[in-house]
Design a protein around this motif. Structure first.
Motif, mmCIF file in Angstrom:
data_model
loop_
_atom_site.group_PDB
_atom_site.id
_atom_site.type_symbol
_atom_site.label_atom_id
_atom_site.label_comp_id
_atom_site.label_asym_id
_atom_site.label_seq_id
_atom_site.Cartn_x
_atom_site.Cartn_y
_atom_site.Cartn_z
ATOM 1 N N PRO A 185 0.791 -1.235 0.000
ATOM 2 C CA PRO A 185 0.000 0.000 0.000
ATOM 3 C C PRO A 185 0.820 1.281 0.000
ATOM 4 O O PRO A 185 0.444 2.253 -0.665
ATOM 5 C CB PRO A 185 -0.856 -0.138 1.267
ATOM 6 C CG PRO A 185 -1.071 -1.611 1.380
ATOM 7 C CD PRO A 185 0.268 -2.210 0.964
ATOM 8 N N ALA A 186 1.947 1.310 0.694
ATOM 9 C CA ALA A 186 2.785 2.504 0.725
ATOM 10 C C ALA A 186 3.390 2.827 -0.636
ATOM 11 O O ALA A 186 3.896 3.933 -0.843
ATOM 12 C CB ALA A 186 3.901 2.338 1.759
ATOM 13 N N GLN A 187 3.347 1.890 -1.591
ATOM 14 C CA GLN A 187 3.916 2.101 -2.916
ATOM 15 C C GLN A 187 2.856 2.350 -3.992
ATOM 16 O O GLN A 187 3.198 2.728 -5.113
ATOM 17 C CB GLN A 187 4.747 0.882 -3.329
ATOM 18 C CG GLN A 187 5.973 0.674 -2.483
ATOM 19 C CD GLN A 187 6.766 -0.510 -2.969
ATOM 20 O OE1 GLN A 187 6.254 -1.623 -3.063
ATOM 21 N NE2 GLN A 187 8.025 -0.273 -3.305
ATOM 22 N N ILE B 79 6.363 -6.230 -3.007
ATOM 23 C CA ILE B 79 7.215 -5.072 -2.739
ATOM 24 C C ILE B 79 7.866 -4.702 -4.065
ATOM 25 O O ILE B 79 8.700 -5.442 -4.581
ATOM 26 C CB ILE B 79 8.275 -5.403 -1.669
ATOM 27 C CG1 ILE B 79 7.604 -5.825 -0.353
ATOM 28 C CG2 ILE B 79 9.194 -4.203 -1.457
ATOM 29 C CD1 ILE B 79 8.586 -6.324 0.697
ATOM 30 N N ASP B 80 7.444 -3.584 -4.636
ATOM 31 C CA ASP B 80 7.875 -3.194 -5.977
ATOM 32 C C ASP B 80 9.219 -2.472 -5.935
ATOM 33 O O ASP B 80 9.310 -1.353 -5.415
ATOM 34 C CB ASP B 80 6.816 -2.292 -6.622
ATOM 35 C CG ASP B 80 7.050 -2.083 -8.093
ATOM 36 O OD1 ASP B 80 8.222 -2.058 -8.532
ATOM 37 O OD2 ASP B 80 6.060 -1.941 -8.833
ATOM 38 N N PRO B 81 10.265 -3.086 -6.490
ATOM 39 C CA PRO B 81 11.587 -2.449 -6.436
ATOM 40 C C PRO B 81 11.713 -1.229 -7.340
ATOM 41 O O PRO B 81 12.682 -0.487 -7.224
ATOM 42 C CB PRO B 81 12.531 -3.572 -6.897
ATOM 43 C CG PRO B 81 11.688 -4.411 -7.786
ATOM 44 C CD PRO B 81 10.301 -4.370 -7.180
ATOM 45 N N CYS C 207 8.236 1.011 9.432
ATOM 46 C CA CYS C 207 8.271 0.249 8.187
ATOM 47 C C CYS C 207 7.027 0.549 7.348
ATOM 48 O O CYS C 207 5.913 0.625 7.877
ATOM 49 C CB CYS C 207 8.365 -1.252 8.481
ATOM 50 S SG CYS C 207 8.771 -2.177 6.990
ATOM 51 N N PRO C 208 7.186 0.703 6.036
ATOM 52 C CA PRO C 208 6.054 0.986 5.149
ATOM 53 C C PRO C 208 5.016 -0.136 5.089
ATOM 54 O O PRO C 208 3.919 0.076 4.620
ATOM 55 C CB PRO C 208 6.698 1.175 3.773
ATOM 56 C CG PRO C 208 8.139 1.320 4.011
ATOM 57 C CD PRO C 208 8.453 0.735 5.338
ATOM 58 N N CYS C 209 5.347 -1.324 5.585
ATOM 59 C CA CYS C 209 4.376 -2.420 5.559
ATOM 60 C C CYS C 209 3.388 -2.316 6.713
ATOM 61 O O CYS C 209 2.478 -3.141 6.819
ATOM 62 C CB CYS C 209 5.068 -3.777 5.552
ATOM 63 S SG CYS C 209 5.711 -4.280 7.174
#
Length: 156
Positions: A55-57, A126-128, A140-142
């Motif tokens: 979600p953070a991305q 998790i999109d690099p 943490c963004p998670c």
């Protein structure tokens, strides 16, 4: 009556495989999520690709580019080489795979070792390619409640 096979390569009918997750059932493992994301590319399900990204991305995704790649390609197959889950709070995983497709430039393949995190009962990619603005001591963004350095930093 023929039923469409799932694009993920499971040899199951789509309706008994990835379509379950596309309709909202949480993927039980990171590998199942990765397979369902490949199927989403093959089927043009861009909203699913967005909602299964951390979600953070999500705000940083280029949905137009994702949509163009999805719709302008013929998806030729998926090979999963390995899937590893790492216990912890939250759980993390890595899935190594090769995706094959054809577009106006010819046939292509892409090998990747993707990272995933489980938040609640849902796995997320998790999109690099999407930058996260998190330093070691930030949350943490998670949304695990841990510091970034103690949680997902090893997977970015």
């Amino acid at each position: 009556m023929l039923t469409a096979r799932c694009p993920c390569g499971s040899d199951k009918p789509l309706e008994q495989c990835c379509a379950l997750y596309h309709r909202g059932l949480p993927a039980p493992t990171a590998e199942v999520l990765m397979r369902s994301r490949y199927s989403a590319y093959a089927l043009g399900l861009i909203d699913y690709l967005r909602t299964t990204t951390l979600p953070a991305q999500q705000a940083g995704l280029d949905l137009q580019a994702i949509s163009a790649w999805s719709l302008e390609s013929s998806w030729l197959g998926l090979t999963v080489e390995s899937a590893e889950e790492f216990d912890g709070q939250p759980a993390h995983a890595r899935v190594t795979f090769t995706a094959h497709w054809r577009d106006a430039g010819g046939e292509h393949s892409h090998r990747e070792c993707s990272a995933f995190v489980r938040a609640g009962n849902a796995w997320y990619f998790i999109d690099p390619t999407v930058e996260l603005r998190a330093s070691r001591n930030d949350p943490c963004p998670c949304a695990s409640g841990q510091k970034f350095k103690k949680c997902c930093s090893a997977f970015f």
